[in-house]
Scaffold this motif. Structure first.
Motif, PDB file in Angstrom:
ATOM      1  N   LEU A 123     -81.924  12.225 -24.327  1.00 12.82           N
ATOM      2  CA  LEU A 123     -82.640  13.240 -23.548  1.00 12.82           C
ATOM      3  C   LEU A 123     -82.140  13.270 -22.098  1.00 12.82           C
ATOM      4  O   LEU A 123     -82.126  14.313 -21.457  1.00 12.82           O
ATOM      5  CB  LEU A 123     -84.149  12.977 -23.566  1.00 12.82           C
ATOM      6  N   GLN A 124     -81.743  12.107 -21.620  1.00 13.64           N
ATOM      7  CA  GLN A 124     -81.239  12.046 -20.234  1.00 13.64           C
ATOM      8  C   GLN A 124     -79.980  12.886 -20.055  1.00 13.64           C
ATOM      9  O   GLN A 124     -79.806  13.581 -19.068  1.00 13.64           O
ATOM     10  CB  GLN A 124     -80.893  10.600 -19.857  1.00 13.64           C
ATOM     11  N   ILE A 125     -79.102  12.770 -21.042  1.00 18.70           N
ATOM     12  CA  ILE A 125     -77.768  13.363 -20.844  1.00 18.70           C
ATOM     13  C   ILE A 125     -77.588  14.689 -21.548  1.00 18.70           C
ATOM     14  O   ILE A 125     -76.508  15.261 -21.526  1.00 18.70           O
ATOM     15  CB  ILE A 125     -76.672  12.373 -21.303  1.00 18.70           C
ATOM     16  N   LYS A 127     -85.832  10.164 -14.886  1.00 17.14           N
ATOM     17  CA  LYS A 127     -85.225  10.410 -16.207  1.00 17.14           C
ATOM     18  C   LYS A 127     -84.576   9.166 -16.800  1.00 17.14           C
ATOM     19  O   LYS A 127     -84.250   9.154 -17.987  1.00 17.14           O
ATOM     20  CB  LYS A 127     -84.198  11.538 -16.091  1.00 17.14           C
ATOM     21  N   ASN A 128     -84.368   8.181 -15.952  1.00 17.05           N
ATOM     22  CA  ASN A 128     -83.743   6.957 -16.469  1.00 17.05           C
ATOM     23  C   ASN A 128     -84.637   6.239 -17.488  1.00 17.05           C
ATOM     24  O   ASN A 128     -84.163   5.381 -18.219  1.00 17.05           O
ATOM     25  CB  ASN A 128     -83.426   5.993 -15.329  1.00 17.05           C
ATOM     26  N   PRO A 168     -85.400   8.448 -23.215  1.00 14.55           N
ATOM     27  CA  PRO A 168     -84.329   8.032 -24.139  1.00 14.55           C
ATOM     28  C   PRO A 168     -83.000   8.630 -23.684  1.00 14.55           C
ATOM     29  O   PRO A 168     -82.953   9.745 -23.171  1.00 14.55           O
ATOM     30  CB  PRO A 168     -84.752   8.637 -25.480  1.00 14.55           C
ATOM     31  N   LYS A 169     -81.921   7.876 -23.886  1.00 16.26           N
ATOM     32  CA  LYS A 169     -80.598   8.276 -23.365  1.00 16.26           C
ATOM     33  C   LYS A 169     -80.165   9.681 -23.801  1.00 16.26           C
ATOM     34  O   LYS A 169     -79.697  10.468 -22.977  1.00 16.26           O
ATOM     35  CB  LYS A 169     -79.561   7.236 -23.809  1.00 16.26           C
TER      36      LYS A 169
END
Lengths: 694, 193
Positions: free
Chosen positions: B169-171, B162-163, B166-167
């Motif tokens: 979507l990650q969090i 997931k890294n 896009p940020k």
């Protein structure tokens, strides 16, 4: 950290962000729990009416509102601003431009591919019409002519039949079988990226006039796109990808930013509310202590002080002033209590005096309402133990006995004037059932707090008056005895001498007359002597010789004296011997006098009977003499013990006066009353000697 | 006794809440959806060398495909761990091998670009062909071990990294579609004679 982590992938990993997020949520939950506990405690305090809790609540609400309102406004503005900012990134024109750029790149590649196709067909045609031994040379010429990267001829087994490459050192990459297969009948082109360069790969069959030799041969052409075009196309693609990625995650971005802001808002508000509890408590604590101390003081605890915490602000000054005030109040209260105690002692002292005062004291106001009294006051007015405070004196007395009306009238006449009076005094004769009382009423007025009150002093002076009267009578009797007794003997002697001298000189008639006259004189003189002696006895000062007397024996002795008399004397002997301390002769004289009086009262009575009885009552001996005679008239009975008061036709009227005197001398009392039927009863009470030896 | 417990709970309420929250979070992670199916896993030891063969099925969701079309690169990590079983104690890790493959849609080329575990870049016109290309992994060299080692336990897990997303979507903790992974598959090593 949450905000920073949104922008920088390397700063925080997704897991760290999640942990951070959860930590924030937990922290918020902890704060909510903490606030809930604080609110519960505060509401509980309010319910229990703990001083200062309402003030704390107000302060908490005020502080919380001071934070919540501006922070909420900032939050709403921020969210709105953020959403609009994010949305502003995605412009339709930008998107169209990027799509246009990308499309331009794609079309350029397609044109280049079309160009490769044309070149390929030309090469294929040329090769198809070239002899096999010349194909390599033609292939090189054509490649150079069309400026191609690589041109290779394969058979259907993917064997290289001819090859021409711009880079001779490069080994050709064998194409995939399916690519060759697709180009069996027509042109097939592939666009690829190799080492950050775009490569056009094309396959087409070679159609030859020498069909047998070149059947199933294919031409592979490779052409690298110029680096300028490649870079531009890849750059457009990269930007387009970035834009699309951003657009795709726009919703998530909005959510994350809003969530982060919400978390920050919650943290700010909840922290502010939590801190507001602490500040409110700290702020309201001195005031709560003040309120609690004030409550204590209102309950009378003036020793309550507040601990001074050395603050030099207004609250510190207030606490110091409050403690100073309570100290002064305590001192003042102490003084007041001491004064009250002294006052109470004075009042008790006055009460004791009033209680033990033989004179009756009643204080009334202008409405004749009784304000104060002592027991003697009620006793004198025969009110017993009635509750008379705040009752009107006239009503109280008229309700009990109308005989006090003159006294009430007298008091009312003075009170009516509402004037101050001093030393007004009057004596009233009050006739009760069996005796007459003399009551002296003294009135004085006092003014207290503007109200006029009257002090009434009641003295039952009956005994004093009687004593004075007895004393007067004694003086009269003594003088009479002295003045009359002295000439009586010469008178008697003179009368006897006259009779003796003239008896023989007179004729019989005159002699008889003289004899009768002298006899009368002598008799009257003797009668006078008896009367004078009685007077003398009455007036004689107390001179008694007390011995221990068995009263039973005394009564039997006296009874024996009357054996010859035709009157029945019934004596009920007591169970045991009873003794009194007294003069036997005097007490015998009392008994004789009482029996004589009873005998005289029964002259015309059938079956005359005198009952003698002695009874033991605690420390007193009751001697009761009861007859069934004619009794004593009501007019006389109240004064029967006074000198010269008698119901008999003969006698001096001193008998009962002397009896009273003797009984007084023996510290006893005597009373007389008419019986319900006939006769009278005389009751003598004498102190009883319990121990014979004493 | 109860008094003591209550006193402890009162004193450490925040710590306890944090711990309980962490446990729930861990459990939720464990319960993530398994959308990568690994079949036919076999680990063979040839001398000292360890080779891994397996088939994989990637069931990409429509959202993921949509993401691919919108420039998102899907990077899959393959984690291979070889452990020696120690009775009554933690297993001894002998070998850890990590590798990855990528799927990307090239808008310029209008093709799916696949970079397989060998680092070879291949273009496909459609996604199914790309996935088919990735399906079978043969003779993947995982490393070498001592020849005398026997009864070694190997475990394999494939998961979306997931890294590389896009940020946002990650969090985005609400969106679970990116928790894309396989079960942990374990096998004992087969030794080739």
């Amino acid at each position: 950290m949450l905000a920073k982590s949104l922008g920088n992938t390397d700063l925080l990993s997704t897991e760290t962000f999640r942990l951070l997020f959860i930590f924030n949520i937990l922290f918020i939950a902890a704060l909510v729990l903490l606030i809930a506990i604080q609110i519960f405690r505060l509401l509980n305090s309010i319910k229990k009416e703990i001083v200062g809790s309402k003030l704390t609540l107000r302060l908490v609400i005020s502080f919380a509102l001071m934070v919540i309102i501006p922070v909420s406004i900032v939050y709403l503005v921020s969210v709105n601003f953020l959403t609009k900012s994010i949305n502003s990134w995605f412009d339709v024109k930008v998107e169209s431009a990027l799509e246009g750029g990308l499309s331009l790149g794609q079309k350029t590649l397609n044109i280049l591919m079309r160009d490769i196709e044309l070149k390929g067909r030309s090469i294929a045609y040329t090769i198809g019409n070239t002899a096999t031994n010349e194909q390599g040379m033609v292939l090189r010429d054509m490649r150079e002519k069309f400026n191609l990267e690589e041109v290779v001829i394969y058979d259907n087994q993917l064997n290289i039949l001819a090859l021409s490459s711009a880079n001779d050192s490069q080994i050709p990459v064998i194409p995939k079988y399916e690519d060759i297969e697709r180009s069996t009948n027509e042109f097939y082109g592939v666009i690829e990226e190799v080492n950050e360069r775009i490569l056009l790969r094309a396959y087409l069959p070679i159609i030859s006039n020498q069909e047998i030799e070149l059947r199933n041969t294919f031409l592979e052409i490779k052409q690298l796109i110029p680096s300028e075009i490649t870079n531009l196309a890849l750059s457009v693609e990269s930007v387009y990808d970035d834009y699309k990625r951003l657009a795709y995650s726009r919703k998530s971005l909005n959510i994350i930013y809003t969530l982060t802001l919400t978390l920050v808002l919650m943290l700010a508000i909840l922290s502010a509310v939590s801190i507001s509890f602490v500040i409110s408590r700290r702020f309201s604590e001195p005031l709560s202590q003040l309120a609690a101390a004030t409550k204590e003081i209102s309950k009378g605890n003036f020793k309550k002080t507040i601990p001074e915490q050395g603050k030099k602000d207004e609250l510190g000054l207030l606490v110091t002033s409050f403690n100073s005030m309570t100290k002064q109040l305590d001192s003042a209260t102490q003084n007041a209590e001491n004064n009250q105690h002294r006052l109470e002692l004075s009042r008790m002292f006055l009460d004791t005096i009033l209680t033990n005062l033989s004179s009756g004291v009643i204080v009334i106001d202008q409405g004749m309402r009784i304000r104060l009294h002592n027991p003697a006051g009620l006793k004198t007015l025969q009110l017993g133990r009635a509750k008379v405070i705040n009752k009107i004196l006239g009503e109280v007395l008229s309700k009990n006995n109308k005989i006090y009306k003159p006294i009430v009238d007298y008091i009312y006449s003075h009170v009516k004037g509402k004037n101050t009076i001093k030393g007004f005094s009057q004596e009233f004769k009050i006739k009760t059932n069996d005796k007459e009382k003399i009551i002296r009423v003294q009135m004085n007025s006092i003014k207290q707090d503007g109200d006029l009150n009257y002090i009434l002093l009641f003295d039952d002076i009956t005994e004093v008056t009687e004593g004075q009267r007895h004393q007067a009578w004694s003086e009269v009797a003594r003088r009479l005895a002295h003045e009359i007794k002295n000439p009586l003997t010469p008178i008697q002697l003179s009368a006897e001498r006259v009779e003796h001298k003239l008896k023989n000189k007179l004729n019989k008639v005159d002699k008889n007359i003289l004899s009768k006259a002298t006899h009368t004189i002598i008799n009257q003189v003797n009668a006078l002597k008896i009367m004078v002696n009685e007077f003398s006895d009455y007036a004689r000062p107390a001179k008694i010789e007390k011995t221990l007397i068995n009263i039973d024996l005394l009564i039997n002795d006296v009874k024996d004296l009357y054996e010859a008399v035709d009157i029945e004397i019934n004596y009920e002997q007591p169970q045991k011997n009873l003794f009194v301390h007294g003069d036997e002769n005097k007490l015998r004289q009392v008994l004789v006098n009482l029996i004589d009086n009873a005998k005289d009262a029964m002259n015309n009575v059938n079956n005359p009977l005198i009952n003698l009885r002695i009874e033991e009552h605690k420390n007193e001996l009751y001697l009761i003499v009861k007859d069934n005679g004619t009794g004593v008239s009501k007019d006389v009975i109240s004064n029967i013990f006074e000198p010269y008061v008698t119901s008999k036709s003969h006698g001096t009227g001193l008998g009962l006066a002397i009896v009273l005197k003797i009984i007084d001398e023996h510290n006893g009392t005597i009373s007389i009353k008419n019986n319900k039927g006939v006769g009278t009863t005389v009751l003598i009470k004498l102190p009883l000697i319990k121990n014979e030896k004493s | 006794m109860m008094g003591c417990i209550m006193k402890f709970l009162k004193k450490n309420s925040i710590v306890i809440i944090f711990l309980v929250g962490s446990v729930f979070y861990s459990l939720s992670s464990i319960a993530a959806v398994k959308n990568i199916i690994v079949n036919n896993l076999s680990i063979t030891q040839d001398g000292k060398d360890i080779f891994v063969d397996f088939d994989q099925e990637l069931y990409l969701t429509s959202k993921m495909i949509d993401g691919l079309k919108n420039g998102i690169v899907l990077v899959f990590d393959i984690n291979f761990i070889l452990t020696r079983d120690i009775p009554y104690w933690f297993d001894d890790i002998i070998l850890v091998k990590k590798s990855r493959y990528k799927i990307k849609y090239r808008n310029l080329l209008e093709k799916f670009e696949v970079i397989d575990i060998n680092g070879e870049k291949v273009f496909f016109k459609d996604l199914q062909a790309a996935l088919k290309h990735l399906k079978t992994i043969k003779k993947w060299y995982a490393g070498n071990v001592n020849e005398k080692e026997k009864n070694l336990l190997a475990s394999l897990r494939i998961q979306l990294n997931k890294n590389h997303l896009p940020k946002p979507l990650q969090i985005n903790i609400k969106d679970k579609i990116w928790d894309f992974q396989s079960k942990e598959i374990t096998r004992y090593i087969e030794v080739n004679n």
